[in-house]
Design a protein around this motif. Structure first.
Motif, mmCIF file in Angstrom:
data_model
loop_
_atom_site.group_PDB
_atom_site.id
_atom_site.type_symbol
_atom_site.label_atom_id
_atom_site.label_comp_id
_atom_site.label_asym_id
_atom_site.label_seq_id
_atom_site.Cartn_x
_atom_site.Cartn_y
_atom_site.Cartn_z
ATOM 1 N N GLY A 748 43.783 98.284 107.511
ATOM 2 C CA GLY A 748 42.650 98.364 106.768
ATOM 3 C C GLY A 748 42.097 99.577 106.366
ATOM 4 O O GLY A 748 41.249 99.885 105.761
ATOM 5 N N ILE A 749 42.869 100.769 106.666
ATOM 6 C CA ILE A 749 42.563 102.178 106.637
ATOM 7 C C ILE A 749 43.035 102.675 105.143
ATOM 8 O O ILE A 749 44.288 102.605 104.956
ATOM 9 N N SER A 750 42.395 102.871 104.180
ATOM 10 C CA SER A 750 43.137 103.504 103.145
ATOM 11 C C SER A 750 42.286 105.006 102.618
ATOM 12 O O SER A 750 42.908 105.625 101.989
ATOM 13 N N ASP A 751 41.059 105.248 103.307
ATOM 14 C CA ASP A 751 40.519 106.723 102.934
ATOM 15 C C ASP A 751 41.126 107.587 104.347
ATOM 16 O O ASP A 751 40.648 107.500 105.200
ATOM 17 N N ILE A 752 41.876 108.409 104.080
ATOM 18 C CA ILE A 752 42.537 109.180 105.150
ATOM 19 C C ILE A 752 42.360 110.849 104.624
ATOM 20 O O ILE A 752 42.885 111.231 103.522
ATOM 21 N N PRO A 753 41.472 111.362 105.207
ATOM 22 C CA PRO A 753 41.050 112.666 104.745
ATOM 23 C C PRO A 753 42.324 113.795 105.115
ATOM 24 O O PRO A 753 43.202 113.415 105.917
ATOM 25 N N MET A 754 42.447 114.862 104.275
ATOM 26 C CA MET A 754 43.396 115.952 104.705
ATOM 27 C C MET A 754 42.624 117.081 105.332
ATOM 28 O O MET A 754 41.404 117.606 104.649
ATOM 29 N N PRO A 755 43.128 117.859 106.233
ATOM 30 C CA PRO A 755 44.486 117.612 106.909
ATOM 31 C C PRO A 755 44.165 116.186 107.658
ATOM 32 O O PRO A 755 43.259 116.222 108.432
ATOM 33 N N ALA A 756 45.538 115.353 108.001
ATOM 34 C CA ALA A 756 45.383 114.399 108.757
ATOM 35 C C ALA A 756 45.647 114.554 110.107
ATOM 36 O O ALA A 756 46.994 114.434 110.393
ATOM 37 N N THR A 757 44.893 115.422 110.810
ATOM 38 C CA THR A 757 45.271 116.028 112.326
ATOM 39 C C THR A 757 45.253 114.580 113.052
ATOM 40 O O THR A 757 44.723 113.642 112.745
ATOM 41 N N PRO A 758 45.926 114.971 114.137
ATOM 42 C CA PRO A 758 46.071 113.976 115.371
ATOM 43 C C PRO A 758 44.632 113.138 115.378
ATOM 44 O O PRO A 758 44.497 112.055 115.573
ATOM 45 N N ALA A 759 43.593 114.114 115.907
ATOM 46 C CA ALA A 759 42.418 113.801 116.117
ATOM 47 C C ALA A 759 41.717 112.914 115.105
ATOM 48 O O ALA A 759 40.788 111.715 115.514
ATOM 49 N N ARG A 760 41.780 113.223 113.988
ATOM 50 C CA ARG A 760 41.365 112.410 112.720
ATOM 51 C C ARG A 760 41.815 111.023 112.695
ATOM 52 O O ARG A 760 41.204 109.895 112.532
ATOM 53 N N LEU A 761 43.166 110.980 112.797
ATOM 54 C CA LEU A 761 44.071 109.772 112.733
ATOM 55 C C LEU A 761 43.476 108.848 113.829
ATOM 56 O O LEU A 761 43.359 107.826 113.640
ATOM 57 N N TRP A 762 43.350 109.532 115.184
ATOM 58 C CA TRP A 762 42.943 108.638 115.986
ATOM 59 C C TRP A 762 41.765 107.891 116.081
ATOM 60 O O TRP A 762 41.470 106.928 116.265
ATOM 61 N N ALA A 763 40.889 108.867 115.577
ATOM 62 C CA ALA A 763 39.389 108.286 115.292
ATOM 63 C C ALA A 763 39.537 107.050 114.381
ATOM 64 O O ALA A 763 38.678 106.256 114.610
ATOM 65 N N LEU A 764 40.346 107.282 113.174
ATOM 66 C CA LEU A 764 40.455 106.233 112.418
ATOM 67 C C LEU A 764 40.932 104.875 112.726
ATOM 68 O O LEU A 764 40.272 103.825 112.605
ATOM 69 N N ILE A 765 41.992 105.100 113.566
ATOM 70 C CA ILE A 765 42.532 103.946 114.259
ATOM 71 C C ILE A 765 41.940 103.523 115.091
ATOM 72 O O ILE A 765 41.700 102.030 115.364
ATOM 73 N N ASP A 766 41.041 104.133 116.112
ATOM 74 C CA ASP A 766 39.870 103.488 116.988
ATOM 75 C C ASP A 766 38.877 102.852 116.200
ATOM 76 O O ASP A 766 38.816 101.709 116.726
ATOM 77 N N ALA A 767 38.472 103.429 115.295
ATOM 78 C CA ALA A 767 37.281 102.673 114.531
ATOM 79 C C ALA A 767 37.861 101.369 114.033
ATOM 80 O O ALA A 767 37.257 100.322 114.065
ATOM 81 N N ALA A 768 39.005 101.272 113.411
ATOM 82 C CA ALA A 768 39.501 100.196 112.829
ATOM 83 C C ALA A 768 40.002 99.105 113.833
ATOM 84 O O ALA A 768 39.602 97.872 113.555
ATOM 85 N N GLN A 769 40.534 99.452 114.880
ATOM 86 C CA GLN A 769 40.760 98.646 115.881
ATOM 87 C C GLN A 769 39.571 98.174 116.952
ATOM 88 O O GLN A 769 39.407 97.019 117.575
ATOM 89 N N SER A 770 38.350 98.518 116.715
ATOM 90 C CA SER A 770 37.244 98.195 117.073
ATOM 91 C C SER A 770 36.330 97.111 116.259
ATOM 92 O O SER A 770 35.349 96.888 116.891
ATOM 93 N N THR A 771 36.791 96.914 115.262
ATOM 94 C CA THR A 771 36.007 96.381 114.199
ATOM 95 C C THR A 771 37.084 94.963 113.762
ATOM 96 O O THR A 771 38.316 94.911 114.165
#
Length: 775
Positions: A748-771
């Motif tokens: 359900g993640i569609s808004d991905i900021p650039m640059p897509a660093t590992p920290a940013r991607l991990w945070a997006l994934i963690d937030a998505a998996q927590s909801t």
């Protein structure tokens, strides 16, 4: 006719031998007798009034020759750098281009603004003295972001709003009507961060003033020496003949060295005042706040679809953060983005609008791709979103909307007419080679390993080849062939490709061709190298120079063979006639022209040719790029599993060098998507001020990519060539970014900021998996 053997051959670069041996001649290698060093005193504040500037301690420091300030510069009646990249016909808002004086006066405009020029006997003396300059600033709130500028949190130029310019293309009324009647509307928002060019060689400068002939001599790491010569003459109010500019070997540019810089102006000015040769070469930390920056844009793309799921209209709203002023080339990226944002699609009506805003950051310029990567990302993101909205495969949705080859040349709904191309064939070839249909199996396999696999594609078109060019060819009495080029290589391999072309046309050995470039006293005129113009425009001028030389040689051969010029044949470097067994080579004719007394003066001495070519119309390279990326949800780390480029750049002169250009562009695309961002805080301070903080792709991180050139020759120039140096980044950014989106879509993640660093991607994934997962 003898078959060409050099054009199209993957020849290794001639110039590499001296570079690998450490025998290159770069600006910082030049040292003159009596040369002293310049250090710039730069502001630590982004905005405010300089209420006090004390240079006394610096003037009295050991080794110091002079300290110059903005007051001195203005007292000498000198003015600002001028924007030359905003055609009045395209600008719809009265421009407020900002104040681009090369040295600050009372107003502080950004962190890194030059306050004083310290000149000393040694670099250490200059740096030490610069530390002794003290100043006081009554700080104002800085304008940092596009939102800051549009909301008017402060005024960059007192008394004026922060809108530098606006420009529009297309039919607004027809677009509005199509959206009002739309059955579906798809929308995509795009943000591209501010970038640093990070050329391998910093912008080193050497300047000397010669009182004997009142001339300025400037050695500088530039992409366009004649452009600097013209700009300096205009700024100083002198003849162009008073300026001698040399670009020796140049270690990369990517647009950041494409036009006049404040430091080039200041060193020329200071050199005349103190009558000593001057040098300046920034450390990387200084370069980061002194160089022109790139990108820093955001945009919204909207597509209107009818009940048959066909795109009927497109609307684009674009904004660029220009910095404290619109620099000499600052308008290039915004205007190209506005022009090219329709992409390769047959869309009946469209409207695009671009706004340039001022801020208290460093001015931007055209960085590799210059607006076309941003334009491609906007339209490709919108096409992806539209396909998802109606439940259609993203590739098939694109295929239905591609401009057919039979409709070339194709007039877009914006400003451009595409010259040639077969977009459906490029997509079909990439689809087969990439095994697009086999993706589901690969995704399932990755999922079995706990990884997220995504695929992305970008079909793109860009515009290349701007303005005219001049080239010369001369055959010396020794038989050596000298090419004098108006272009100016800074890593492209011109010594090799121009030699290949001339070798084929004149029937000489590549080794016998030498290149003269980058010296305004030796090259009559030239526009330099930028915008993928050197082969299509410079090479076409070179073709005409070769034709002129052959024409002149034919007249000489007829004279010496005692036949009519119409009876002379030229093949494989030899001139002959059916009525005689004699043959003459170019070397023979050159030697005879100089040595024989019976050469008519109407033919002239020597053997040479001059060629000109004007890019009217321009050429439009295109291609299809596909990417497959794998994300580890436990770490946010992304691996590029595969990347394929199928590009149409017309006639390919040297596929090996072109392949290198595509790989280089891809590496910069990879950096833009995954690593690079010039981050400023709310005070306008650059936080990514060294390579410890500003991420560049490392060599071991850049994968080997697959390249294929499937050309459709253009008739816009005699070579049939299109620009190829920027295709890797024009298509690469979008393919990589959309592959990331596809990998994360199941979460359900569609808004991905650039640059897509590992920290940013991990945070997006963690937030998505927590909801809760999306419905």
């Amino acid at each position: 006719m003898t078959k060409m053997t050099e054009i199209g051959a993957p020849r290794m670069r001639k110039e590499d031998a001296r570079f690998l041996r450490g025998q290159g001649s770069f600006t910082d290698d030049f040292v003159e007798v009596g040369q002293c060093t310049v250090a710039m005193v730069r502001s630590a504040h982004a905005s405010g009034r300089c209420t006090a500037l004390d240079t006394e301690a610096a003037r009295n420091a050991p080794g110091v020759i002079a300290v110059l300030t903005g007051a001195d510069y203005r007292a000498d009646g000198l003015g600002p750098l001028v924007c030359t990249s905003l055609p009045p016909a395209l600008v719809t808002h009265r421009p407020n281009l900002g104040d681009f004086m090369p040295i600050a006066g009372e107003r502080i405009r950004c962190v890194g603004d030059i306050l004083a020029v310290v000149i000393a006997e040694t670099a250490q003396d200059a740096r030490d003295a610069a530390e002794l300059v003290s100043y006081e600033v009554a700080e104002d709130r800085p304008v940092v972001t596009i939102d800051d500028a549009l909301q008017g949190v402060a005024q960059v130029v007192p008394g004026l709003d922060n809108i530098a310019f606006t420009a529009e293309a297309g039919d607004r009324a027809a677009t509005d009507a199509a959206f009002a009647a739309a059955a579906h509307v798809a929308e995509a928002d795009v943000t591209v961060p501010r970038l640093l060019a990070c050329a391998m060689e910093p912008r080193a400068i050497r300047a000397r003033y010669s009182p004997a002939d009142s001339r300025f001599h400037l050695i500088t790491s530039t992409q366009s020496p004649h452009r600097l010569k013209q700009a300096l003459a205009s700024l100083f109010g002198r003849s162009e003949a008073d300026f001698h500019v040399i670009a020796p070997d140049v270690g990369g540019g990517f647009g950041s060295k494409g036009n006049l810089s404040p430091e080039e102006v200041l060193l020329c000015w200071a050199a005349e005042k103190i009558r000593r040769p001057l040098s300046w070469c920034p450390l990387r930390s200084e370069a980061f706040i002194a160089d022109f920056h790139g990108r820093d844009m955001r945009g919204r793309a909207r597509l209107a679809l009818d009940a048959d799921r066909r795109v009927t209209a497109a609307e684009f709203d674009i904004a660029y953060n220009m910095g404290f002023a619109v620099g000499p080339s600052g308008g290039v990226s915004p205007l190209l983005c506005m022009r090219m944002v329709q992409g390769v699609y047959d869309i009946p009506v469209a409207h695009s609008r671009v706004t340039g805003v001022l801020s208290n950051l460093r001015p931007t310029t055209s960085y590799r791709g210059a607006g076309r990567p941003e334009a491609t990302l906007m339209i490709e993101s919108a096409m992806d979103e539209a396909a998802r909205r109606i439940g259609e495969d993203t590739l098939e949705f694109r295929r239905r909307h591609l401009v057919p080859a039979g409709r070339m040349p194709y007039r877009t709904a914006l400003l451009d007419t595409y010259d040639s191309g077969d977009y459906p064939a490029l997509l079909a070839r990439a689809e087969t080679l990439f095994d697009w249909a086999g993706f589901d199996a690969r995704r399932a396999e990755a999922a079995g390993r706990g990884k997220l696999l995504g695929r992305g594609l970008a079909t793109y078109v860009e515009v290349c080849g701007v303005f005219s060019e001049r080239m010369e060819i001369a055959v010396e009495a020794t038989g050596n062939v000298r090419v004098t080029a108006g272009t100016s290589s800074h890593g492209q391999g011109h010594e090799t490709v121009f030699a290949q072309m001339v070798a084929d046309w004149l029937g000489v050995a590549v080794e016998d061709v030498t290149l003269v470039q980058g010296d305004t006293d030796r090259v009559h005129f030239g526009r330099g190298t930028w915008g993928s113009r050197s082969i299509a425009i410079g090479g076409s001028a070179l073709r005409r120079a070769a034709d002129a030389l052959i024409g002149r040689a034919t007249r000489l051969a007829a004279l010496y063979l005692k036949v009519d010029p119409g009876a002379v044949r030229f093949d494989a470097g030899l001139f002959s006639a059916e009525t005689t067994n004699d043959t003459l080579s170019l070397k023979d004719l050159a030697r005879m022209s100089y040595s024989r007394a019976d050469t008519p003066m109407e033919i002239g001495l020597g053997l040479e040719g001059v060629g000109y070519f004007d890019a009217k119309p321009q050429n439009y390279p295109s291609g299809c790029h596909m990417a497959e990326v794998e994300i580890d949800p436990q770490t946010g780390f992304t691996e590029i599993r595969r990347f394929l480029c199928v590009d149409d750049v017309g006639t390919v002169i040297n596929p090996l060098l072109l392949d290198g250009q595509v790989h280089g562009g891809f590496a910069q695309a990879m950096g833009e998507v995954f690593k690079e961002e010039a981050i400023h805080d709310a005070a306008g301070q650059l936080l990514t001020s060294s390579f410890m903080d500003y991420g560049l792709p490392k060599a071991q991180e850049v994968p080997r990519i697959e390249t294929l050139f499937q050309g459709t020759p253009t008739d816009t120039n005699p070579l049939g060539a299109k620009g190829g140096a920027e295709v890797g980044i024009v298509g690469g950014v979008s393919a990589l970014k959309l592959a990331l989106r596809d990998a994360l879509a199941p979460l359900g993640i569609s808004d991905i900021p650039m640059p897509a660093t590992p920290a940013r991607l991990w945070a997006l994934i963690d937030a998505a998996q927590s909801t809760d997962p999306p419905a």
